[in-house]
Design a protein around this motif. Structure first.
Motif, PDB file in Angstrom:
ATOM      1  N   GLY A 161       0.810  -1.216   0.000  1.00  0.00           N
ATOM      2  CA  GLY A 161       0.000   0.000   0.000  1.00  0.00           C
ATOM      3  C   GLY A 161       0.840   1.260   0.000  1.00  0.00           C
ATOM      4  O   GLY A 161       0.493   2.256  -0.639  1.00  0.00           O
ATOM      5  N   ASP A 162       1.977   1.245   0.721  1.00  0.00           N
ATOM      6  CA  ASP A 162       2.856   2.416   0.745  1.00  0.00           C
ATOM      7  C   ASP A 162       3.406   2.724  -0.639  1.00  0.00           C
ATOM      8  O   ASP A 162       3.537   3.891  -1.024  1.00  0.00           O
ATOM      9  N   LEU A 163       3.701   1.702  -1.424  1.00  0.00           N
ATOM     10  CA  LEU A 163       4.193   1.898  -2.781  1.00  0.00           C
ATOM     11  C   LEU A 163       3.080   2.471  -3.668  1.00  0.00           C
ATOM     12  O   LEU A 163       3.318   3.368  -4.480  1.00  0.00           O
ATOM     13  N   ALA A 164       1.869   1.984  -3.487  1.00  0.00           N
ATOM     14  CA  ALA A 164       0.724   2.518  -4.241  1.00  0.00           C
ATOM     15  C   ALA A 164       0.553   3.999  -3.944  1.00  0.00           C
ATOM     16  O   ALA A 164       0.336   4.805  -4.864  1.00  0.00           O
ATOM     17  N   LEU A 165       0.656   4.395  -2.689  1.00  0.00           N
ATOM     18  CA  LEU A 165       0.512   5.802  -2.312  1.00  0.00           C
ATOM     19  C   LEU A 165       1.643   6.655  -2.875  1.00  0.00           C
ATOM     20  O   LEU A 165       1.423   7.791  -3.295  1.00  0.00           O
ATOM     21  N   ARG A 166       2.837   6.113  -2.900  1.00  0.00           N
ATOM     22  CA  ARG A 166       3.985   6.854  -3.439  1.00  0.00           C
ATOM     23  C   ARG A 166       3.740   7.282  -4.883  1.00  0.00           C
ATOM     24  O   ARG A 166       4.077   8.397  -5.276  1.00  0.00           O
ATOM     25  N   PHE A 167       3.157   6.407  -5.688  1.00  0.00           N
ATOM     26  CA  PHE A 167       2.975   6.698  -7.104  1.00  0.00           C
ATOM     27  C   PHE A 167       1.592   7.252  -7.424  1.00  0.00           C
ATOM     28  O   PHE A 167       1.247   7.428  -8.583  1.00  0.00           O
ATOM     29  N   ALA A 168       0.809   7.544  -6.388  1.00  0.00           N
ATOM     30  CA  ALA A 168      -0.517   8.119  -6.591  1.00  0.00           C
ATOM     31  C   ALA A 168      -0.500   9.633  -6.454  1.00  0.00           C
ATOM     32  O   ALA A 168      -1.468  10.288  -6.792  1.00  0.00           O
ATOM     33  N   GLY A 169       0.586  10.188  -5.971  1.00  0.00           N
ATOM     34  CA  GLY A 169       0.642  11.623  -5.711  1.00  0.00           C
ATOM     35  C   GLY A 169       0.845  12.457  -6.964  1.00  0.00           C
ATOM     36  O   GLY A 169       1.010  11.952  -8.073  1.00  0.00           O
ATOM     37  N   LYS A 170       0.823  13.748  -6.757  1.00  0.00           N
ATOM     38  CA  LYS A 170       1.063  14.699  -7.838  1.00  0.00           C
ATOM     39  C   LYS A 170       2.552  14.808  -8.111  1.00  0.00           C
ATOM     40  O   LYS A 170       3.383  14.434  -7.304  1.00  0.00           O
ATOM     41  N   GLY A 171       2.877  15.319  -9.279  1.00  0.00           N
ATOM     42  CA  GLY A 171       4.269  15.514  -9.662  1.00  0.00           C
ATOM     43  C   GLY A 171       4.805  14.318 -10.412  1.00  0.00           C
ATOM     44  O   GLY A 171       4.120  13.326 -10.622  1.00  0.00           O
ATOM     45  N   LYS A 172       6.050  14.441 -10.827  1.00  0.00           N
ATOM     46  CA  LYS A 172       6.685  13.345 -11.562  1.00  0.00           C
ATOM     47  C   LYS A 172       6.986  12.213 -10.599  1.00  0.00           C
ATOM     48  O   LYS A 172       7.513  12.423  -9.508  1.00  0.00           O
ATOM     49  N   GLN A 173       6.643  11.015 -11.014  1.00  0.00           N
ATOM     50  CA  GLN A 173       6.820   9.833 -10.179  1.00  0.00           C
ATOM     51  C   GLN A 173       7.989   9.009 -10.723  1.00  0.00           C
ATOM     52  O   GLN A 173       7.801   8.042 -11.439  1.00  0.00           O
ATOM     53  N   SER A 174       9.184   9.442 -10.409  1.00  0.00           N
ATOM     54  CA  SER A 174      10.389   8.821 -10.950  1.00  0.00           C
ATOM     55  C   SER A 174      10.817   7.611 -10.138  1.00  0.00           C
ATOM     56  O   SER A 174      10.545   7.512  -8.940  1.00  0.00           O
TER      57      SER A 174
END
Length: 162
Positions: free
Chosen positions: A79-92
């Motif tokens: 779930g923490d990984l899902a939240l990391r890539f759900a945010g705004k901005g570039k998801q590098s």
């Protein structure tokens, strides 16, 4: 008919889905990810899958122009990984955070499965772009999948057989 958009979103959120991170490479070969729950299989012959990209996504330009993408199907403890890539901005992605699939698309570690695709069709539908990909390679792991229902993460651990 007038829609109450907030109530409509709640109705749509009543459908439990799996959680994925779609990954691709930019022109410089750097990995990027985006949390997506609009993934589905389309066909077994040929092997096609799709996902939907919102036209207001900060990653719209990158993903709408990608030639390949990988669908990384998250395990229930990610779930923490899902939240990391759900945010705004570039998801590098950092170079040591992924390996590469056949097309070069990033494969994240610890997934339930990963499906590597080549984009074969794009369809504009409302405020989304549907990206249809033909499977080039896949990997199947172990464990239970991460689910999303009414704003909360869950797991595929609870099953019953009729």
């Amino acid at each position: 008919m007038t829609f109450d958009l907030e109530l409509y979103r709640r109705a749509l959120g009543s459908f439990a889905t799996g959680v994925t991170i779609v990954t691709t490479l930019d022109e410089a070969g750097n990995g990027h990810g985006l949390t997506v729950n609009s993934f589905t299989s389309v066909s077994l012959d040929p092997p096609l899958v799709l996902w939907c990209l919102g036209n207001k996504s900060d990653s719209y330009e990158l993903f709408s122009n990608c030639a390949n993408y990988a669908i990384n199907i998250l395990a229930d403890q990610q779930g923490d990984l899902a939240l990391r890539f759900a945010g705004k901005g570039k998801q590098s992605l950092k170079g040591d955070e992924f390996s590469r699939m056949q097309t070069g698309s990033p494969m994240l570690p610890g997934m339930c499965a990963v499906i590597d695709t080549k984009v074969v069709q794009k369809v504009v539908a409302g405020d989304h772009l549907i990206l249809i990909g033909q499977t080039q390679d896949y990997w199947v792991g172990h464990g239970h999948g991460l689910t999303y229902h009414r704003g909360h993460f869950g797991s595929t651990t609870a099953w019953f057989r009729p």
